[in-house]
Design a protein around this motif. Structure first.
Motif, PDB file in Angstrom:
ATOM      1  N   VAL A 140       0.862  -1.179   0.000  1.00  0.00           N
ATOM      2  CA  VAL A 140       0.000   0.000   0.000  1.00  0.00           C
ATOM      3  C   VAL A 140       0.899   1.229   0.000  1.00  0.00           C
ATOM      4  CG1 VAL A 140      -1.711   1.332   1.294  1.00  0.00           C
ATOM      5  CG2 VAL A 140      -1.908  -1.159   1.176  1.00  0.00           C
ATOM      6  N   ILE A 141       0.628   2.112  -0.944  1.00  0.00           N
ATOM      7  CA  ILE A 141       1.353   3.378  -1.056  1.00  0.00           C
ATOM      8  C   ILE A 141       0.382   4.487  -0.687  1.00  0.00           C
ATOM      9  CG2 ILE A 141       2.485   4.986  -2.637  1.00  0.00           C
ATOM     10  CD1 ILE A 141       3.198   2.532  -4.372  1.00  0.00           C
ATOM     11  N   GLN A 142       0.845   5.399   0.186  1.00  0.00           N
ATOM     12  CA  GLN A 142       0.030   6.567   0.527  1.00  0.00           C
ATOM     13  C   GLN A 142       0.877   7.821   0.386  1.00  0.00           C
ATOM     14  OE1 GLN A 142      -1.962   4.969   4.319  1.00  0.00           O
ATOM     15  NE2 GLN A 142      -3.476   6.276   3.327  1.00  0.00           N
ATOM     16  N   PHE A 143       0.217   8.902  -0.023  1.00  0.00           N
ATOM     17  CA  PHE A 143       0.863  10.194  -0.153  1.00  0.00           C
ATOM     18  C   PHE A 143       1.105  10.750   1.234  1.00  0.00           C
ATOM     19  CE2 PHE A 143       0.535  14.860  -0.622  1.00  0.00           C
ATOM     20  CZ  PHE A 143       1.622  15.049  -1.468  1.00  0.00           C
ATOM     21  N   LEU A 144       2.310  11.240   1.471  1.00  0.00           N
ATOM     22  CA  LEU A 144       2.647  11.802   2.768  1.00  0.00           C
ATOM     23  C   LEU A 144       2.569  13.324   2.695  1.00  0.00           C
ATOM     24  CD1 LEU A 144       3.551  10.829   5.532  1.00  0.00           C
ATOM     25  CD2 LEU A 144       5.909  10.928   4.745  1.00  0.00           C
ATOM     26  N   SER A 145       3.445  13.922   1.959  1.00  0.00           N
ATOM     27  CA  SER A 145       3.454  15.366   1.689  1.00  0.00           C
ATOM     28  C   SER A 145       4.721  15.689   0.924  1.00  0.00           C
ATOM     29  CB  SER A 145       3.402  16.190   2.981  1.00  0.00           C
ATOM     30  OG  SER A 145       4.572  15.992   3.735  1.00  0.00           O
ATOM     31  N   ASP A 146       4.732  16.842   0.286  1.00  0.00           N
ATOM     32  CA  ASP A 146       5.918  17.293  -0.446  1.00  0.00           C
ATOM     33  C   ASP A 146       6.445  16.230  -1.407  1.00  0.00           C
ATOM     34  OD1 ASP A 146       5.847  19.708   0.963  1.00  0.00           O
ATOM     35  OD2 ASP A 146       7.055  18.866   2.584  1.00  0.00           O
ATOM     36  N   SER A 147       5.546  15.598  -2.141  1.00  0.00           N
ATOM     37  CA  SER A 147       5.913  14.574  -3.124  1.00  0.00           C
ATOM     38  C   SER A 147       6.589  13.365  -2.492  1.00  0.00           C
ATOM     39  CB  SER A 147       6.814  15.158  -4.217  1.00  0.00           C
ATOM     40  OG  SER A 147       6.140  16.202  -4.866  1.00  0.00           O
ATOM     41  N   LYS A 148       6.259  13.075  -1.262  1.00  0.00           N
ATOM     42  CA  LYS A 148       6.801  11.903  -0.565  1.00  0.00           C
ATOM     43  C   LYS A 148       5.660  10.919  -0.308  1.00  0.00           C
ATOM     44  CE  LYS A 148      11.069  13.144  -0.153  1.00  0.00           C
ATOM     45  NZ  LYS A 148      12.160  12.379  -0.744  1.00  0.00           N
ATOM     46  N   PHE A 149       6.019   9.651  -0.288  1.00  0.00           N
ATOM     47  CA  PHE A 149       5.038   8.582  -0.129  1.00  0.00           C
ATOM     48  C   PHE A 149       5.521   7.599   0.924  1.00  0.00           C
ATOM     49  CE2 PHE A 149       4.904  10.291  -4.345  1.00  0.00           C
ATOM     50  CZ  PHE A 149       3.560  10.392  -4.646  1.00  0.00           C
ATOM     51  N   THR A 150       4.568   6.941   1.577  1.00  0.00           N
ATOM     52  CA  THR A 150       4.915   5.842   2.473  1.00  0.00           C
ATOM     53  C   THR A 150       4.622   4.540   1.749  1.00  0.00           C
ATOM     54  OG1 THR A 150       2.728   5.805   3.515  1.00  0.00           O
ATOM     55  CG2 THR A 150       4.438   7.154   4.576  1.00  0.00           C
ATOM     56  N   LEU A 151       5.314   3.507   2.149  1.00  0.00           N
ATOM     57  CA  LEU A 151       5.171   2.195   1.537  1.00  0.00           C
ATOM     58  C   LEU A 151       5.014   1.180   2.648  1.00  0.00           C
ATOM     59  CD1 LEU A 151       5.405   0.372  -0.999  1.00  0.00           C
ATOM     60  CD2 LEU A 151       7.877   0.376  -0.620  1.00  0.00           C
ATOM     61  N   GLU A 152       3.974   0.372   2.538  1.00  0.00           N
ATOM     62  CA  GLU A 152       3.688  -0.592   3.588  1.00  0.00           C
ATOM     63  C   GLU A 152       3.400  -1.971   2.996  1.00  0.00           C
ATOM     64  OE1 GLU A 152       0.156  -1.465   6.843  1.00  0.00           O
ATOM     65  OE2 GLU A 152       0.110   0.378   5.685  1.00  0.00           O
ATOM     66  N   ASN A 153       4.024  -2.974   3.573  1.00  0.00           N
ATOM     67  CA  ASN A 153       3.662  -4.351   3.277  1.00  0.00           C
ATOM     68  C   ASN A 153       2.289  -4.577   3.879  1.00  0.00           C
ATOM     69  OD1 ASN A 153       5.256  -6.098   1.803  1.00  0.00           O
ATOM     70  ND2 ASN A 153       6.556  -6.615   3.518  1.00  0.00           N
TER      71      ASN A 153
END
Length: 159
Positions: A140-153
């Motif tokens: 799962v990819i989610q937008f964090l801020s400032d063109s950054k994303f989190t990535l989760e198994n």
């Protein structure tokens, strides 16, 4: 390269770190087509992208059924590519998982080798063992801020 077919799903990286769109591409989590889609359709902090990697060829051959399940029946997914789906929120991913678990049990696995009621497989009165090996790897990819994303198994297809 989007997540598609692989004989080893363990190579999907996981972490609490933030990643740029370019990082996700270099890691092979998303392909150029997905990156372009994100640039044209900016994500909000609530949006979640579910990325699939088919680990079992038999399940992969039924990918069109998985696509229909994720995008239909009120599950809320929007098709980005054949293996990437956008959901309005992370909770919508959980709700879709719960509903698909009941309608597409054949796509799930359990590392402990549990059996489930055969009515889920059109085999009433029988118990059917689920595969013990991962069938579909997911991130799962989610937008964090400032063109950054989190990535989760996220073990979407683990029963």
């Amino acid at each position: 390269m989007s997540l598609s077919y692989s004989s080893d799903c363990s190579d999907l990286s996981d972490g609490e770190t933030s990643y740029s769109l370019e990082d996700l591409q270099k890691m092979g989590i998303i392909e150029n087509k997905v990156a372009e889609w994100i640039k044209e359709n900016p994500l909000t902090e609530d949006d979640a992208l579910l990325c699939l990697e088919y680990c079992d060829q038999n399940i992969g051959n039924r990918g069109n059924e998985i696509q229909a399940a994720l995008t239909g029946n009120g599950n809320g997914g929007t098709l980005v590519t054949s293996t990437v789906f956008k959901f309005p929120t992370r909770n919508d991913v959980y709700f879709a998982r719960k509903r698909i678990m009941e309608t597409h049990t054949w796509a799930f696995y359990n590392p402990f080798g549990i059996t489930v009621s055969g009515h889920l497989f059109n085999q009433p009165g029988q118990w059917v063992p689920l595969p013990q090996a991962q069938t579909i790897g997911t991130k799962v990819i989610q937008f964090l801020s400032d063109s950054k994303f989190t990535l989760e198994n996220f073990e979407f297809f683990m029963f």
